[in-house]
Design an enzyme around this catalytic site. Sequence first.
Site, PDB file in Angstrom:
ATOM      1  N   CYS A   1      -7.299  45.829  23.667  1.00 22.02           N
ATOM      2  CA  CYS A   1      -5.883  46.044  23.322  1.00 22.02           C
ATOM      3  C   CYS A   1      -5.203  47.091  24.212  1.00 22.02           C
ATOM      4  O   CYS A   1      -3.977  47.166  24.250  1.00 22.02           O
ATOM      5  CB  CYS A   1      -5.739  46.411  21.853  1.00 22.02           C
ATOM      6  SG  CYS A   1      -6.272  45.069  20.771  1.00 22.02           S
TER       7      CYS A   1
ATOM      8  N   HIS B   1       1.473  49.633  21.084  1.00 24.87           N
ATOM      9  CA  HIS B   1       0.640  48.464  20.801  1.00 24.87           C
ATOM     10  C   HIS B   1       0.900  48.063  19.359  1.00 24.87           C
ATOM     11  O   HIS B   1       1.014  48.908  18.469  1.00 24.87           O
ATOM     12  CB  HIS B   1      -0.830  48.813  21.022  1.00 24.87           C
ATOM     13  CG  HIS B   1      -1.757  47.737  20.549  1.00 24.87           C
ATOM     14  ND1 HIS B   1      -1.591  46.426  20.905  1.00 24.87           N
ATOM     15  CD2 HIS B   1      -2.841  47.776  19.729  1.00 24.87           C
ATOM     16  CE1 HIS B   1      -2.539  45.695  20.337  1.00 24.87           C
ATOM     17  NE2 HIS B   1      -3.306  46.492  19.616  1.00 24.87           N
TER      18      HIS B   1
ATOM     19  N   ASN C   1      -1.015  41.053  16.047  1.00 28.18           N
ATOM     20  CA  ASN C   1      -1.636  41.835  17.128  1.00 28.18           C
ATOM     21  C   ASN C   1      -2.061  40.871  18.242  1.00 28.18           C
ATOM     22  O   ASN C   1      -3.004  40.106  18.068  1.00 28.18           O
ATOM     23  CB  ASN C   1      -2.842  42.595  16.563  1.00 28.18           C
ATOM     24  CG  ASN C   1      -3.554  43.432  17.625  1.00 28.18           C
ATOM     25  OD1 ASN C   1      -3.301  43.297  18.811  1.00 28.18           O
ATOM     26  ND2 ASN C   1      -4.460  44.284  17.171  1.00 28.18           N
TER      27      ASN C   1
HETATM   28  N1  COA Z   1      -6.260  39.545   2.188  1.00 28.49           N
HETATM   29  C1  COA Z   1      -6.407  40.056   0.951  1.00 28.49           C
HETATM   30  N2  COA Z   1      -7.213  41.107   0.695  1.00 28.49           N
HETATM   31  C2  COA Z   1      -7.862  41.652   1.719  1.00 28.49           C
HETATM   32  C3  COA Z   1      -7.747  41.167   3.037  1.00 28.49           C
HETATM   33  C4  COA Z   1      -6.908  40.061   3.245  1.00 28.49           C
HETATM   34  N3  COA Z   1      -6.719  39.516   4.457  1.00 28.49           N
HETATM   35  N4  COA Z   1      -8.520  41.913   3.851  1.00 28.49           N
HETATM   36  C5  COA Z   1      -9.093  42.838   3.090  1.00 28.49           C
HETATM   37  N5  COA Z   1      -8.712  42.692   1.800  1.00 28.49           N
HETATM   38  C6  COA Z   1      -9.091  43.482   0.637  1.00 28.49           C
HETATM   39  C7  COA Z   1     -10.436  44.150   0.823  1.00 28.49           C
HETATM   40  O1  COA Z   1     -11.482  43.258   0.529  1.00 28.49           O
HETATM   41  C8  COA Z   1     -10.346  45.292  -0.140  1.00 28.49           C
HETATM   42  O2  COA Z   1     -10.609  44.804  -1.446  1.00 28.49           O
HETATM   43  P1  COA Z   1     -11.466  45.688  -2.499  1.00 28.49           P
HETATM   44  O3  COA Z   1     -10.671  46.956  -2.669  1.00 28.49           O
HETATM   45  O4  COA Z   1     -11.515  44.806  -3.683  1.00 28.49           O
HETATM   46  O5  COA Z   1     -12.767  45.908  -1.813  1.00 28.49           O
HETATM   47  C9  COA Z   1      -8.878  45.680  -0.098  1.00 28.49           C
HETATM   48  O6  COA Z   1      -8.174  44.545   0.464  1.00 28.49           O
HETATM   49  C10 COA Z   1      -8.593  46.904   0.761  1.00 28.49           C
HETATM   50  O7  COA Z   1      -9.285  46.732   1.986  1.00 28.49           O
HETATM   51  P2  COA Z   1      -9.191  47.794   3.100  1.00 28.49           P
HETATM   52  O8  COA Z   1      -9.999  47.348   4.278  1.00 28.49           O
HETATM   53  O9  COA Z   1      -9.442  49.152   2.544  1.00 28.49           O
HETATM   54  O10 COA Z   1      -7.650  47.671   3.454  1.00 28.49           O
HETATM   55  P3  COA Z   1      -6.801  48.564   4.437  1.00 28.49           P
HETATM   56  O11 COA Z   1      -5.657  49.114   3.725  1.00 28.49           O
HETATM   57  O12 COA Z   1      -7.635  49.487   5.250  1.00 28.49           O
HETATM   58  O13 COA Z   1      -6.231  47.458   5.429  1.00 28.49           O
HETATM   59  C11 COA Z   1      -6.602  46.608   7.614  1.00 28.49           C
HETATM   60  C12 COA Z   1      -7.116  46.703   6.199  1.00 28.49           C
HETATM   61  C13 COA Z   1      -7.555  45.814   8.458  1.00 28.49           C
HETATM   62  C14 COA Z   1      -5.232  45.946   7.587  1.00 28.49           C
HETATM   63  C15 COA Z   1      -6.439  48.050   8.175  1.00 28.49           C
HETATM   64  O14 COA Z   1      -7.620  48.762   7.950  1.00 28.49           O
HETATM   65  C16 COA Z   1      -6.132  48.071   9.628  1.00 28.49           C
HETATM   66  O15 COA Z   1      -5.063  47.687  10.046  1.00 28.49           O
HETATM   67  N6  COA Z   1      -7.061  48.611  10.440  1.00 28.49           N
HETATM   68  C17 COA Z   1      -6.870  48.748  11.851  1.00 28.49           C
HETATM   69  C18 COA Z   1      -6.981  47.418  12.485  1.00 28.49           C
HETATM   70  C19 COA Z   1      -6.599  47.472  13.900  1.00 28.49           C
HETATM   71  O16 COA Z   1      -5.639  48.075  14.264  1.00 28.49           O
HETATM   72  N7  COA Z   1      -7.385  46.794  14.714  1.00 28.49           N
HETATM   73  C20 COA Z   1      -7.118  46.563  16.069  1.00 28.49           C
HETATM   74  C21 COA Z   1      -7.089  47.796  16.836  1.00 28.49           C
HETATM   75  S1  COA Z   1      -6.528  47.324  18.390  1.00 28.49           S
END
Ligand code: COA
EC number: 2.3.1.180
Length: 318
Positions: A113, A245, A275
Site C-alpha cells: 500500500c 492512503h 482500499n
Molecule cells: N462484518 C461483520 N463483522 C465483522 C467483520 C465483517 N466484515 N469483520 C470482523 N467482524 C467482527 C469481528 O468478528 C468481531 O466480532 P466479535 O467482537 O464478535 O469477535 C467484531 O466485528 C470486531 O472486530 P474487530 O477486528 O475488533 O473490528 P475493528 O473495529 O478492529 O475493525 C478492521 C476491523 C479490519 C476494519 C480494522 O481493524 C482495520 O481497519 N484495520 C486496519 C486495516 C488496514 O488498514 N489494512 C490495510 C493497511 S494498508
Amino acid sequence: MKYSRVLGTGSHLPSRVVTNADLEAIVDTNATWIRERTGIEQRHLVSEGETCCDLAEAAARKALEAAGIQASDLDLILVATTTPDQFFPSTACLLQQRLDVHGCPAFDLQAVCAGFVYAMDVADKFIRTGAAKHALVVGAETISRLLDWTDRGTCVLFGDGAGAVVLGAAEEPGIISTHLHADGAYKDLLQVPGGHGNGRPEAAFMEMKGNEVFRIAVTTLGRIVDETLEANNLSKSDIDWLIPHQANIRIIQATARKLDLPMERVVVTVAEHGNTSSASIPLAFDQAVRDGRIQRGQTLLMEAFGGGFTWGSVLIRY
Ligand code: COA
C-alpha cells in the site's frame, strides 16, 4: 539543482461496482458494520480477463494527456503494484509495450500500500540526478485477486483501480521531500504468505491481524507527518491538502486530527473505492485535481502505510 514537478494526473476504475449489500450475499457480514467500522460503501472490482496492466494503461493515457506530452517523451516508467499481470515481464514493461515506448528503463516496485509513495521517491531521484526528464509513475492493483472471499476480516476492505502521475524536470519543486521507511519485523501482521518462491502457491491469499495493523498504522502515520513537517521546517497550517492512503476512514480521521486539518481539506475516496493499495493515493489525487479542489501552487501531503510494514510520505508544491 533540478527538481521534479507533477505535469499531469490520470486514473481509472473497473466498471463493476460491488456494494456492501452485494457482499452480504457472499460472506457473513453486514453493510452497516462495513460502513461504520471502515467508511467503505462500495468498491470497484475487475471482471474476468481484466488485468492490472489494463487499468494502468487507461490511467497512464489520461495522465499523459493531462501532462501534454507524448508517451515517446517518457524516459522512465515505474509501476507500483503487488498484483502484476504475470511474474515477468514486469507490468511496467507490459505497459511500455502498450504505450509503444522503446528503450527507456521500466520496472515494477513492490511496497504494497506504500508502493506509490515509494515509486514517487524513486522517480523524483531519477529526475533530480538528471537520469530522466519525464517519468510516468503508476499505482495499479487488482488486489481483489489476492483476497480470500470467505474471510470477512479482509475481503470487505479492498478494491481495484489505478492512478498515474507524469513527473517532469523543473527548476523549482515540485516534489519538496520524500520520506520512506520499512520494518520487516511486522511481516506476519499483514501478508500474502504463499508464492512460487517458497513452494506454497496455494497460500497466495491475504491474511491480516486487522486490530494490530490499525493501531500501528495510526501511530506510524502520525510520526511520518511530524517527520515530514520538521524536515521542511513547516507548520501544520502550511498543508493545504492531505492525500492519505485510503484504508479506513478512522485511520484517515486520526491523521487529519494530528494535523489539525478539517476533513474538508482531506481527499477521501475510501467510501467509493475501498482500499486499492498502491492505487489509492494517485486515484484520490487525480479525482481532486480534476474536480478543481486541488489548485496549482498548493502544498499537498501524501502519506501511506502498508504490508511489510512499509510507510512513507511525499510533500508536493503542486
Ligand atoms: N462484518 C461483520 N463483522 C465483522 C467483520 C465483517 N466484515 N469483520 C470482523 N467482524 C467482527 C469481528 O468478528 C468481531 O466480532 P466479535 O467482537 O464478535 O469477535 C467484531 O466485528 C470486531 O472486530 P474487530 O477486528 O475488533 O473490528 P475493528 O473495529 O478492529 O475493525 C478492521 C476491523 C479490519 C476494519 C480494522 O481493524 C482495520 O481497519 N484495520 C486496519 C486495516 C488496514 O488498514 N489494512 C490495510 C493497511 S494498508
